[in-house]
Design a protein around this motif. Structure first.
Motif, PDB file in Angstrom:
ATOM      1  N   SER A  62     -11.304   0.361  -0.326  1.00 46.45           N
ATOM      2  CA  SER A  62     -10.023  -0.324   0.254  1.00 46.45           C
ATOM      3  C   SER A  62      -9.993   0.300   1.802  1.00 46.45           C
ATOM      4  O   SER A  62      -9.418   1.464   1.977  1.00 46.45           O
ATOM      5  N   ARG A  66      -7.767   3.964   5.984  1.00 40.82           N
ATOM      6  CA  ARG A  66      -7.147   4.040   7.116  1.00 40.82           C
ATOM      7  C   ARG A  66      -5.790   4.981   6.854  1.00 40.82           C
ATOM      8  O   ARG A  66      -5.467   5.722   7.793  1.00 40.82           O
ATOM      9  N   GLY A  67      -5.079   4.821   5.871  1.00 41.13           N
ATOM     10  CA  GLY A  67      -4.050   5.586   5.528  1.00 41.13           C
ATOM     11  C   GLY A  67      -4.444   7.346   5.459  1.00 41.13           C
ATOM     12  O   GLY A  67      -3.828   7.830   6.195  1.00 41.13           O
ATOM     13  N   SER A 107     -15.812  -0.426   5.753  1.00 41.87           N
ATOM     14  CA  SER A 107     -15.338   0.309   4.522  1.00 41.87           C
ATOM     15  C   SER A 107     -16.366   1.126   3.864  1.00 41.87           C
ATOM     16  O   SER A 107     -16.353   2.591   3.844  1.00 41.87           O
ATOM     17  N   TYR A 155      -6.533  -0.665  13.038  1.00 38.42           N
ATOM     18  CA  TYR A 155      -6.287  -1.979  12.903  1.00 38.42           C
ATOM     19  C   TYR A 155      -7.714  -2.766  13.334  1.00 38.42           C
ATOM     20  O   TYR A 155      -7.865  -3.925  13.130  1.00 38.42           O
ATOM     21  N   GLU A 215      -7.535  -0.133   3.935  1.00 33.96           N
ATOM     22  CA  GLU A 215      -6.252  -0.025   3.942  1.00 33.96           C
ATOM     23  C   GLU A 215      -6.109   1.621   3.436  1.00 33.96           C
ATOM     24  O   GLU A 215      -5.213   2.262   4.376  1.00 33.96           O
ATOM     25  N   THR A 216      -6.405   1.771   2.219  1.00 38.79           N
ATOM     26  CA  THR A 216      -6.330   3.273   2.044  1.00 38.79           C
ATOM     27  C   THR A 216      -7.160   4.318   2.851  1.00 38.79           C
ATOM     28  O   THR A 216      -6.545   5.120   3.190  1.00 38.79           O
ATOM     29  N   LYS A 226       1.755   4.875   0.765  1.00 38.25           N
ATOM     30  CA  LYS A 226       1.597   5.665   1.964  1.00 38.25           C
ATOM     31  C   LYS A 226       0.986   7.139   1.606  1.00 38.25           C
ATOM     32  O   LYS A 226       1.656   7.757   0.464  1.00 38.25           O
ATOM     33  N   ASP A 245     -14.236  -2.201  11.128  1.00 38.67           N
ATOM     34  CA  ASP A 245     -13.875  -2.548   9.711  1.00 38.67           C
ATOM     35  C   ASP A 245     -14.740  -2.621   8.553  1.00 38.67           C
ATOM     36  O   ASP A 245     -15.014  -3.309   7.893  1.00 38.67           O
ATOM     37  N   MET A 263       0.870  -1.131   0.123  1.00 42.17           N
ATOM     38  CA  MET A 263       0.053  -0.026   0.010  1.00 42.17           C
ATOM     39  C   MET A 263       0.896   1.218   0.068  1.00 42.17           C
ATOM     40  O   MET A 263       2.040   1.330   0.859  1.00 42.17           O
TER      41      MET A 263
END
Length: 156
Positions: free
Chosen positions: A88, A93-94, A46, A141, A90-91, A3, A44, A1
């Protein structure tokens, strides 16, 4: 991923010529919508994070430029737009990491809530976020490490 790195963050906020802990209803609304993003990421979810980010963007449009500059609002909207447009987690959260840094910067100039605002920190993500409750619910997380972190500051 990749940053997500944006303007290393609100040096813009440090330019504000507002008195510390100024109270404004539109900023409080922004904070409440931020909390909805945090809650969705901690769960969790999205889709809910995306919806909450869209609401956050709308509430940012309701903030008067006399209260918070257009440049500052643009940075907040940019962070939230990535969350809104991405599916996503992860995206999301970034981008939430950058949004959180900017929202924490707001606490230096505005009273976000009549209740205590907690600044929490996750050492695994090396990131902080704001919370309305003392109990840690980690948005970086989610369920895999929901209680990872600690309260670093309380803003009354």
């Amino acid at each position: 991923m990749k940053k997500l790195i944006f303007t290393t963050l609100f040096s813009v906020f440090s330019i504000l010529n507002l008195s510390a802990q100024k109270s404004d209803a539109s900023i409080s609304n922004l904070y409440q919508n931020y909390l909805n993003i945090k809650t969705a990421l901690a769960a969790d979810n999205s889709d809910d994070a995306s919806k909450a980010a869209n609401t956050f963007i709308k509430s940012a449009s309701m903030v008067d430029y006399k209260v918070l500059s257009e440049g500052n609002l643009d940075v907040l909207r940019k962070d939230a737009s990535i969350i809104a447009e991405s599916r996503s987690i992860e995206t999301q959260r970034g981008s939430f990491m950058a949004l959180s840094k900017n929202m924490i910067a707001l606490t230096q100039n505005f009273k976000l809530s009549n209740d205590t605002v907690f600044v929490q920190y996750c050492p695994m993500a090396d990131a902080s976020w704001l919370s309305a409750e003392k109990a840690v619910k980690n948005p970086f997380y989610g369920k895999s490490m929901l209680t990872c972190g600690s309260v670093k500051a309380e803003i009354k």
